[in-house]
Design an enzyme around this catalytic site. Sequence first.
Site, PDB file in Angstrom:
ATOM      1  N   GLU A   5     -18.858  29.107   1.370  1.00 42.49           N
ATOM      2  CA  GLU A   5     -18.554  29.100  -0.062  1.00 42.49           C
ATOM      3  C   GLU A   5     -18.003  27.532  -0.687  1.00 42.49           C
ATOM      4  O   GLU A   5     -18.551  27.254  -1.774  1.00 42.49           O
ATOM      5  CB  GLU A   5     -17.386  29.987  -0.319  1.00 42.49           C
ATOM      6  CG  GLU A   5     -17.909  31.236  -0.199  1.00 42.49           C
ATOM      7  CD  GLU A   5     -18.746  31.647  -1.719  1.00 42.49           C
ATOM      8  OE1 GLU A   5     -18.833  31.178  -2.703  1.00 42.49           O
ATOM      9  OE2 GLU A   5     -19.535  32.873  -1.498  1.00 42.49           O
ATOM     10  N   ASN A  53     -20.239  28.724 -13.340  1.00 43.20           N
ATOM     11  CA  ASN A  53     -21.348  29.679 -12.916  1.00 43.20           C
ATOM     12  C   ASN A  53     -22.011  30.018 -14.431  1.00 43.20           C
ATOM     13  O   ASN A  53     -21.685  29.385 -15.485  1.00 43.20           O
ATOM     14  CB  ASN A  53     -20.837  31.158 -12.792  1.00 43.20           C
ATOM     15  CG  ASN A  53     -20.065  31.346 -11.429  1.00 43.20           C
ATOM     16  OD1 ASN A  53     -20.552  30.925 -10.504  1.00 43.20           O
ATOM     17  ND2 ASN A  53     -18.918  31.691 -11.522  1.00 43.20           N
ATOM     18  N   ASP A  68     -22.763  32.411 -16.211  1.00 43.04           N
ATOM     19  CA  ASP A  68     -21.988  33.129 -17.246  1.00 43.04           C
ATOM     20  C   ASP A  68     -20.748  32.566 -17.993  1.00 43.04           C
ATOM     21  O   ASP A  68     -20.123  33.324 -18.785  1.00 43.04           O
ATOM     22  CB  ASP A  68     -21.761  34.626 -16.580  1.00 43.04           C
ATOM     23  CG  ASP A  68     -20.693  34.585 -15.672  1.00 43.04           C
ATOM     24  OD1 ASP A  68     -19.976  33.292 -15.371  1.00 43.04           O
ATOM     25  OD2 ASP A  68     -20.360  35.646 -15.129  1.00 43.04           O
ATOM     26  N   SER A  90     -18.041  31.860 -16.364  1.00 43.43           N
ATOM     27  CA  SER A  90     -16.896  31.784 -15.666  1.00 43.43           C
ATOM     28  C   SER A  90     -16.986  30.806 -14.624  1.00 43.43           C
ATOM     29  O   SER A  90     -17.810  29.932 -14.459  1.00 43.43           O
ATOM     30  CB  SER A  90     -16.970  33.294 -14.982  1.00 43.43           C
ATOM     31  OG  SER A  90     -17.908  33.071 -13.890  1.00 43.43           O
ATOM     32  N   ASP A 127     -15.580  29.492 -10.482  1.00 38.65           N
ATOM     33  CA  ASP A 127     -15.151  29.863  -9.163  1.00 38.65           C
ATOM     34  C   ASP A 127     -14.247  28.831  -8.593  1.00 38.65           C
ATOM     35  O   ASP A 127     -14.415  27.800  -8.824  1.00 38.65           O
ATOM     36  CB  ASP A 127     -16.471  30.100  -8.204  1.00 38.65           C
ATOM     37  CG  ASP A 127     -17.255  31.219  -8.590  1.00 38.65           C
ATOM     38  OD1 ASP A 127     -16.888  32.034  -9.200  1.00 38.65           O
ATOM     39  OD2 ASP A 127     -18.350  31.087  -8.185  1.00 38.65           O
ATOM     40  N   ASN A 169     -13.489  34.097  -8.481  1.00 38.82           N
ATOM     41  CA  ASN A 169     -13.997  34.047  -9.826  1.00 38.82           C
ATOM     42  C   ASN A 169     -13.046  34.279 -10.859  1.00 38.82           C
ATOM     43  O   ASN A 169     -12.286  35.350 -10.617  1.00 38.82           O
ATOM     44  CB  ASN A 169     -15.221  35.012  -9.830  1.00 38.82           C
ATOM     45  CG  ASN A 169     -15.968  35.079 -10.958  1.00 38.82           C
ATOM     46  OD1 ASN A 169     -15.435  35.863 -11.850  1.00 38.82           O
ATOM     47  ND2 ASN A 169     -16.841  34.179 -11.252  1.00 38.82           N
TER      48      ASN A 169
END
Length: 148
Positions: free
Chosen positions: A54, A65, A67, A69, A71, A78
């Site tokens: 990750e 991201n 969309d 959002s 991380d 998220n």
Amino acid sequence: MMRALLICLVSYLATTNQAIFIKRCDLAKVLHEEEVEGLEGYTLSDWLCLASVESNFNLSKVNENADGSFDYGIFQINSHYWCNDFRSHSENICHMDCEDILSPTLLPSINCAKKIVSKTGGMKNWVEWRLHCAGRPLSYWMTGCHLG
Ligand SMILES: *[C@@H]1O[C@H](CO)[C@@H](O)[C@H](O)[C@H]1NC(C)=O
């Protein structure tokens, strides 16, 4: 004297790359202290593999991201579901600011990740974990690590 030292330190932090990394075995130790083992049957090796795929152990990692959002941190938690970054709607299931997820102590990050693992029935929510860690032999992640 103290003050001069403090100013030096602050300007040092401000002018260098601020990304903070943790060594694999140091992370194993912290995770062990926070008693992640056994949660939904995952081992320390699963957790190390998760952090590696990750964030490559980059505590400061923030990634946007598609969309909208974001991380956050070593486990790339998220902002739509787990923490609030005040940039878009968040369910904020972990009841914390995403900024806290980046804490060098790692405790907010680990606590929220534990919640994700127990609430979603495991690590399958993490796409990278599914792709690169799930169902593989992972014990080598603990090679050379001494917990005691
Ligand atoms: C660590 O994460 C920060 C924030 O996303 C990023 O700026 C930095 O480049 C990363 N460091 C490395 C070496 O990948």
